[in-house]
Structure formats: C-alpha cells, structure tokens
Design an enzyme around this catalytic site. Structure first.
Site, PDB file in Angstrom:
ATOM      1  N   LYS A  67      -2.755 -15.040 -22.593  1.00  0.00           N
ATOM      2  CA  LYS A  67      -3.775 -14.552 -21.657  1.00  0.00           C
ATOM      3  C   LYS A  67      -5.165 -15.019 -22.096  1.00  0.00           C
ATOM      4  O   LYS A  67      -5.941 -15.530 -21.297  1.00  0.00           O
ATOM      5  CB  LYS A  67      -3.705 -13.019 -21.629  1.00  0.00           C
ATOM      6  CG  LYS A  67      -4.657 -12.382 -20.672  1.00  0.00           C
ATOM      7  CD  LYS A  67      -4.356 -10.892 -20.602  1.00  0.00           C
ATOM      8  CE  LYS A  67      -5.622 -10.092 -20.498  1.00  0.00           C
ATOM      9  NZ  LYS A  67      -5.382  -8.652 -20.524  1.00  0.00           N
ATOM     10  N   GLU A  73      -1.255 -18.219 -33.314  1.00  0.00           N
ATOM     11  CA  GLU A  73       0.182 -18.517 -33.420  1.00  0.00           C
ATOM     12  C   GLU A  73       0.642 -19.359 -32.241  1.00  0.00           C
ATOM     13  O   GLU A  73       1.377 -20.345 -32.399  1.00  0.00           O
ATOM     14  CB  GLU A  73       0.997 -17.202 -33.443  1.00  0.00           C
ATOM     15  CG  GLU A  73       0.837 -16.360 -34.698  1.00  0.00           C
ATOM     16  CD  GLU A  73      -0.315 -15.372 -34.615  1.00  0.00           C
ATOM     17  OE1 GLU A  73      -1.255 -15.599 -33.801  1.00  0.00           O
ATOM     18  OE2 GLU A  73      -0.294 -14.390 -35.372  1.00  0.00           O
ATOM     19  N   GLY A  97      -1.828  -7.101 -22.105  1.00  0.00           N
ATOM     20  CA  GLY A  97      -0.728  -7.910 -22.659  1.00  0.00           C
ATOM     21  C   GLY A  97       0.601  -7.177 -22.666  1.00  0.00           C
ATOM     22  O   GLY A  97       1.618  -7.671 -22.172  1.00  0.00           O
ATOM     23  N   ARG A  98       0.608  -5.955 -23.220  1.00  0.00           N
ATOM     24  CA  ARG A  98       1.880  -5.228 -23.361  1.00  0.00           C
ATOM     25  C   ARG A  98       2.383  -4.665 -22.034  1.00  0.00           C
ATOM     26  O   ARG A  98       3.466  -4.092 -21.971  1.00  0.00           O
ATOM     27  CB  ARG A  98       1.729  -4.122 -24.406  1.00  0.00           C
ATOM     28  CG  ARG A  98       0.596  -3.151 -24.138  1.00  0.00           C
ATOM     29  CD  ARG A  98       0.260  -2.344 -25.380  1.00  0.00           C
ATOM     30  NE  ARG A  98      -0.901  -1.496 -25.212  1.00  0.00           N
ATOM     31  CZ  ARG A  98      -2.160  -1.870 -25.397  1.00  0.00           C
ATOM     32  NH1 ARG A  98      -2.425  -3.125 -25.716  1.00  0.00           N
ATOM     33  NH2 ARG A  98      -3.149  -1.027 -25.267  1.00  0.00           N
ATOM     34  N   HIS A 153      26.341   4.149 -37.640  1.00  0.00           N
ATOM     35  CA  HIS A 153      26.943   3.741 -38.907  1.00  0.00           C
ATOM     36  C   HIS A 153      25.871   3.407 -39.940  1.00  0.00           C
ATOM     37  O   HIS A 153      26.159   2.769 -40.949  1.00  0.00           O
ATOM     38  CB  HIS A 153      27.877   2.553 -38.680  1.00  0.00           C
ATOM     39  CG  HIS A 153      29.013   2.904 -37.769  1.00  0.00           C
ATOM     40  ND1 HIS A 153      30.240   3.322 -38.225  1.00  0.00           N
ATOM     41  CD2 HIS A 153      29.064   2.971 -36.414  1.00  0.00           C
ATOM     42  CE1 HIS A 153      31.017   3.596 -37.188  1.00  0.00           C
ATOM     43  NE2 HIS A 153      30.327   3.402 -36.069  1.00  0.00           N
TER      44      HIS A 153
HETATM   45  C1  G6Q Z   1      -1.041  -6.577 -26.081  1.00  0.00           C
HETATM   46  C2  G6Q Z   1      -1.899  -7.150 -27.105  1.00  0.00           C
HETATM   47  C3  G6Q Z   1      -1.364  -8.343 -27.854  1.00  0.00           C
HETATM   48  C4  G6Q Z   1      -1.419  -9.658 -27.091  1.00  0.00           C
HETATM   49  C5  G6Q Z   1      -1.133 -10.807 -28.058  1.00  0.00           C
HETATM   50  C6  G6Q Z   1      -1.114 -12.153 -27.375  1.00  0.00           C
HETATM   51  O1  G6Q Z   1      -1.354  -5.681 -25.343  1.00  0.00           O
HETATM   52  O2  G6Q Z   1      -3.145  -7.390 -26.560  1.00  0.00           O
HETATM   53  O3  G6Q Z   1      -0.048  -8.128 -28.308  1.00  0.00           O
HETATM   54  O4  G6Q Z   1      -0.524  -9.660 -26.032  1.00  0.00           O
HETATM   55  O5  G6Q Z   1      -2.081 -10.798 -29.094  1.00  0.00           O
HETATM   56  O6  G6Q Z   1      -2.329 -12.393 -26.750  1.00  0.00           O
HETATM   57  P1  G6Q Z   1      -2.514 -13.619 -25.791  1.00  0.00           P
HETATM   58  O7  G6Q Z   1      -1.632 -13.445 -24.602  1.00  0.00           O
HETATM   59  O8  G6Q Z   1      -3.974 -13.627 -25.440  1.00  0.00           O
HETATM   60  O9  G6Q Z   1      -2.126 -14.851 -26.570  1.00  0.00           O
END
Ligand code: G6Q
Length: 514
Positions: A197, A203, A254-255, A372
């Site tokens: 986003k 990463e 994002g989440r 288990h």
């Molecule tokens: C979610 C967070 C976080 C985010 C990641 C990836 O609510 O904001 O987990 O989704 O850091 O971010 P980008 O989509 O910007 O790469």
C-alpha cells in the site's frame, strides 16, 4: 470514558463472583445461549456469564454507542484518529470494498469508496480474462497486512482453486523464503503481484528486486510478468514498470485489506473472478448483519462483548482461536495481526493512558492437532485461556469414510464439542494430577461448510468483532504506531551494516542507534 460508563461498575462487581459453570450447565442453557446469522451459529452456553452479566454487557454496548459507531464507520466518517494529537485522520472503509451488492450504502463517502472499488474490480475482471490460460503460477510478494489475510484465504480455499492456477507467497526478507518459492517454479509461466500500500516497505521492495533479477537472468522481461497493487502516487505507482497496476486507498487499513485488490488479484487468479466475488458477498452480508442485527442477535457484537468480559473484567490475558478445520491453518495468524495490531493499545481516543486491559494476546492452531500439544495447559495450567472454536458440519472435499461407525468429519466435530464441555465441566478425582478444575470459558462458531462465501463472512465477523471492541474500549483500532519504532531502528541498523565488514558491530549499534 469506558470506565465511567455505568455498566462498568456493574460488571466489575459481577466479576468478583464469576459463574460456576458446572452448577448451571444444562441442555436448556446450551440451547438457549445460541444465536444465528449469515449461515453461522454462535453457541456461548460455555462462557462464564449469566443473565445479569449478559444484560450488563449489552447495556455497556449501548452506553458506549457501539452500534452507532459501527454505522459511522460503515458510512465513512473519520474515525481513525486520536483527538487533540497528530494522528492518522481518516475514514475506515474496508466494508465499501465489498459493498458491491444490493444494499449499497447511500452515505456519500461510503458510496464513493464503493464506486472506486467497483472500478478496480472491473479492471481485474478484464485483466483476468486477458491472461486466461497463459500462466500456471502466481507469486504474491507482500508482508503484514499485504500477506497474512490474503494468504490465509488462499490456503483455506485450496479445494476451490482452479486447476493449473497455483499461488505462492514471499513475505520475509530472508533470502531462503524467496529461493524456496523460486526453486519450485517455471518463471516463464509465472506472474508476480507485488503488493504494498505504501510502496516503501523494505521487505517487499527487496523481494521484488530479488525476483526481478532472477527473471532478467533467465532472459524474461519483468514488465511482462509483474503486477503492482499499491496506493495512488506511492513510489510503486509507476505503471510503465508493470504489466498491470491496481490501486488501494488510505481508507483501507493493511490488516483489513484482504477483500481489496491486496487479496483480489491473487484470489481472482486462483479462484476465478466469480470465486473472489463470492468472498466479497459473504463479507458484505456479515457487514450488513453487524450493522443491522439487534445487539442480542448480532454475532460479532456478542463475540466482542464476551471477549471484553473475559479480558477486562475476568482479566484473562490471552484468547485462543482454534479452528477444527485444517483449511484454516493460517487463519489464526491473520487474526493475530487483525486483533493485536488493532486493539493492542494503551491510550484511548483522546490520548489518555487507559487503566483497564484492552486487546488480549491472540493465538491458535487447528484442532485436533492442538489437543496433542498445548491443551495440557488449557485444561490444567495455572492460567485460564478463553477459547473460540470454529467448526463446520461438512468437509470441503466431501470425500469421507465411515471407520468404526463414524466419518472423519464426525470425529473432528465430536472432538470439538468434547473439548468445549471438558473445559467447562472439568473432572473430579481423588488423584490431584487427574483433577480438571473446569469452569474454563469457551464459545463455538459453527457453519455448514467452508466455502468462499462462508470464509468471506468469517473474515468480516472477526473484523467487525475487533472494531466493536475498540468502539467499546474507546481506543483507536485502526492505527499502528507501535510498529514504527522497530522499523525506524532497523533502517538505521541497515545503514550501519552497509558500511562494515566482518562481525556485526552490535556494541556500536547499541551506543549509536536509539
Ligand atoms: C497493517 C499494517 C502492516 C502493513 C505492512 C505492509 O495493518 O499496517 O502490517 O500491512 O507493514 O505495508 P505495505 O502494504 O505498505 O507494504
């Protein structure tokens, strides 16, 4: 604010004398304490709550204006903010991503967002038709919200994937993650969707370059393979580098983004466009239920209230979510982010530190495997762990066998019900090592079968539950300041790493970085 609500006092008082389930658990209680909606049943007779406790919890929801706040969220009012301080200052409109069916919101912000989502969906449909039959594999590169939700949905719907449309994921900046996936694939027939986003995540950008370099080495032009999903005007918003570009917006966190293009491109490839739309339809129906069902019949609201009772009043620090479904293997990892990043907050929406417990530690694994291993602690440990079980009447593949009188699916569900009762009732014994104290709270969420529709509804059930809890606790469930500090320091560390040879200068880092 939360502590000043009249029902806070009532609940604090009731919590001093919690219910003893063994003395009240009857078939009538199990029958009575169950609600239904959107194909789900929530059975909560095995929670440590009675009529007085429930009445106080529903009053709490009313006093906190939980239903009105859900309305404000779904209408697109600016609720992601901390009053009086610099903060994110946005609407929260992931629900508009799936408001594509008959009950379209009439609030201007929500309908504008739903229209934007509709345009991206149409673009996706056209794109999927154009590439039909040309690729066998798709890799999604993304992390956090751009990985966990979409990946957990893809894993959960494996039986619904179209033959010859496999999907893979690279999230960690660990080169073994990328190499492990790349070693499996014929890159000539592979698409790569890069999802970020912000378009700035270390990463993801590193993994994108890693995979691009591999393609170039094989003589493939990455422009013919790479797709972007990103925010408008982000550094990744550069359509000339990509075969196709799709957008997401700052009003989708994002989440909460699995039902936007963050999950859409990959799920559309795997399931086909109609399969992805089914997920949206299920999520939309649960959003509508959260918005309109009476509090006493509202699945996510009731789950939120029981969670608040267990966490804030009975002070249980964790919540285990245990799906009796192998398909939901990755779902607890998604819920962990959804819940802990949303409600792991220590200030309220006016910036004041809270003096009550907010979000629990969320964890989980599929049953019966957990039985288990960690169930020992759940039954006989010194901490009480509330549980939410998820079960389905039917298996996904439908191929099952009666062995010694029952099918595997029946054995699976029997285990779920047995655990729920064992935790509630416990067991007396003259041998202290064989005593099960019981009175351990749990609830069961049941549906007929895990389909794309059911999964969309399940996803939305948890999203709305988390939102309701935040509304009632008076915290902002939609920002994530707590992950910023580590990111900042990691970037400084990387700069330090770049200039050095040999051993990592940890001592120097401790002195210079913070
Ligand atoms: C979610 C967070 C976080 C985010 C990641 C990836 O609510 O904001 O987990 O989704 O850091 O971010 P980008 O989509 O910007 O790469």
């Amino acid at each position: 604010m939360f502590q000043k609500l009249p029902s806070f006092q009532t609940l604090s008082h009731l919590a001093k004398h919690p219910l003893d389930m063994a003395s009240v658990l009857t078939p009538e209680r199990i029958e009575k304490m169950a609600i239904r909606g959107v194909g789900f049943r929530l059975l909560y007779g095995t929670e440590k709550v009675d009529g007085a406790g429930l009445a106080a919890l529903f009053s709490l929801a009313k006093e906190a204006h939980a239903m009105e706040k859900m309305g404000a969220m779904q209408r697109g009012e600016v609720i992601n903010r901390i009053e009086g301080f610099e903060s994110e200052n946005r609407s929260v409109l992931h629900t508009a991503m799936r408001d594509q069916f008959e009950q379209r919101q009439c609030a201007p912000a929500a309908s504008r967002a739903a229209g934007m989502a509709a345009r991206e969906l149409e673009k996706l449909n056209t794109f999927l038709q154009a590439i039909e039959g040309k690729f066998t594999d798709l890799i999604q590169i993304g992390i956090g919200g751009s990985d966990l939700g979409p990946r957990s949905l893809a894993v959960a719907l494996q039986p619904f994937h179209r033959p010859g449309c496999r999907v893979h994921f690279i999230s960690n900046v660990d080169p073994d993650d990328a190499n492990g996936v790349l070693s499996l694939l014929d890159l000539k027939k592979t698409l790569v969707v890069v999802v970020s986003k912000s378009g700035t995540t270390l990463e993801t950008l590193t993994n994108e370059e890693f995979v691009r370099a591999r393609m170039v080495k094989m003589g493939i032009d990455p422009k013919t393979r790479f797709i972007a999903v990103t925010g408008e005007k982000s550094p990744m918003d550069n359509p000339s580098r990509y075969l196709a570009s799709f957008y997401i917006w700052d009003f989708v966190g994002g989440r909460y983004s699995a039902t936007s293009m963050v999950g859409g491109v990959m799920l559309g490839f795997a399931l086909g466009f109609p399969g992805f739309k089914e997920i949206l339809r299920g999520a939309h129906d649960m959003d509508h239920h959260a918005l309109t069902a009476k509090p006493e019949e509202n699945l996510p609201l009731l789950s939120a209230l029981l969670g608040i009772w267990n966490r804030t009043f009975l002070l249980y620090p964790t919540l285990a979510i245990i799906p009796y479904s192998q398909a939901l293997l990755r779902f607890p990892a998604h819920l962990q982010q959804l819940d802990m990043e949303s409600n792991g907050k220590r200030i309220d929406q006016t910036g004041h530190p809270v003096s009550y417990s907010t979000g629990p530690v969320v964890w989980g694994e599929p049953g019966t495997n957990g039985q288990h291993s960690f169930y020992q602690l759940i039954h006989q440990g010194t901490d009480i762990v509330p549980l939410e079980f998820i079960g389905f009447q039917q298996s996904q593949y439908g191929h099952d066998l009666k062995i010694q009188g029952t099918t595997s699916q029946e054995k699976l569900l029997s285990n779920l019900f047995a655990q729920s009762l064992a935790l509630a009732l416990g067991q007396k014994n003259g041998n202290p090592n064989k005593v099960f104290p019981g009175n351990r709270p749990n609830r069961i969420l049941l549906a007929e079968k895990l389909t794309p529709y059911t999964l969309g509804a399940l996803l939305s059930y948890y999203e709305n539950k988390v939102a309701f809890q935040g509304f009632i606790w008076g915290i902002n469930s939609f920002d994530q300041e707590g992950v910023q500090l580590g990111k900042l320091l990691a970037n400084k560390m990387i700069a330090l790493f770049a200039g050095k040879k040999g051993d990592f200068p940890l001592g120097e880092a401790y002195l210079n970085i913070p």
